[in-house]
Design a protein around this motif. Structure first.
Motif, mmCIF file in Angstrom:
data_model
loop_
_atom_site.group_PDB
_atom_site.id
_atom_site.type_symbol
_atom_site.label_atom_id
_atom_site.label_comp_id
_atom_site.label_asym_id
_atom_site.label_seq_id
_atom_site.Cartn_x
_atom_site.Cartn_y
_atom_site.Cartn_z
ATOM 1 N N UNK A 123 0.511 -1.120 -0.235
ATOM 2 C CA UNK A 123 -0.313 0.029 -0.141
ATOM 3 C C UNK A 123 0.556 1.539 -0.152
ATOM 4 N N UNK A 124 1.911 1.368 0.225
ATOM 5 C CA UNK A 124 2.725 2.282 0.912
ATOM 6 C C UNK A 124 3.438 2.748 -0.871
ATOM 7 N N UNK A 125 3.504 1.564 -1.724
ATOM 8 C CA UNK A 125 4.135 2.145 -2.583
ATOM 9 C C UNK A 125 3.221 2.535 -3.415
ATOM 10 N N UNK A 126 2.332 1.726 -3.398
ATOM 11 C CA UNK A 126 1.642 1.101 -4.666
ATOM 12 C C UNK A 126 0.209 1.236 -4.699
ATOM 13 N N UNK A 127 -0.383 2.257 -3.825
ATOM 14 C CA UNK A 127 -1.698 3.423 -3.353
ATOM 15 C C UNK A 127 -1.862 4.137 -2.797
ATOM 16 N N UNK A 128 -3.172 4.564 -2.948
ATOM 17 C CA UNK A 128 -3.286 6.110 -2.803
ATOM 18 C C UNK A 128 -3.958 6.072 -1.759
ATOM 19 N N UNK A 129 -3.767 7.246 -0.703
ATOM 20 C CA UNK A 129 -4.044 6.833 0.379
ATOM 21 C C UNK A 129 -3.732 6.130 1.156
#
Ligand code: ASC
Length: 129
Positions: A123-129
């Motif tokens: 999530x940190x690298x590949x997902x917004x928010x």
């Protein structure tokens, strides 16, 4: 597999929603926020395990925009990085599955930590928010 890009986006988001719900029930036990029940943990882990790879089939070309996607462009521009993060998550879920089958709290707790870390890492690298 998907008729339209929006179908793929909806599919992967739906799969992640289910995974988060069932993983969350196990995580709550691991964190002491819910009473530990080995059978309930195993049932929920089995669901997570069954669903784990499904969303990864729905990041095809042309599914990078619109339809409420929170995927960052990095999913496609850093495909190797995304693959590495996805592989880490799949490996963590495999360990979680094995831990669920033992019914051992300490093993489940450790595997929940590793799996949650793999969710966050992606999530940190590949997902917004
Ligand atoms: C969850 C969930 C995530 C991960 C992440 C772990 O239960 O829905 O995305 O764990 O929060 O840091």
């Amino acid at each position: 597999q998907f008729q339209k890009p929006g179908d793929a986006i909806e599919y992967r988001q739906s799969a992640f929603t289910l995974i988060a719900s069932h993983f969350g029930r196990v995580a709550a036990m691991a964190q002491g926020k819910a009473p530990f029940d080995a059978k309930v943990a195993a049932e929920n882990i089995a669901i997570v395990s069954t669903l784990a790879k499904l969303p990864l089939t729905a990041f095809g070309p042309g599914t990078d925009k619109g339809h409420g996607t929170e995927a960052k462009a990095a999913v496609w521009s850093d495909a190797a990085g995304f693959k590495a993060a996805a592989d880490k998550y799949v490996a963590a879920v495999e360990k979680l599955d094995a831990a669920g089958k033992t019914g051992d709290f300490a093993q489940i707790k450790a595997a929940v930590g590793e799996t949650g870390g793999s969710c966050k890492g992606c999530h940190d690298k590949f997902k917004e928010k």
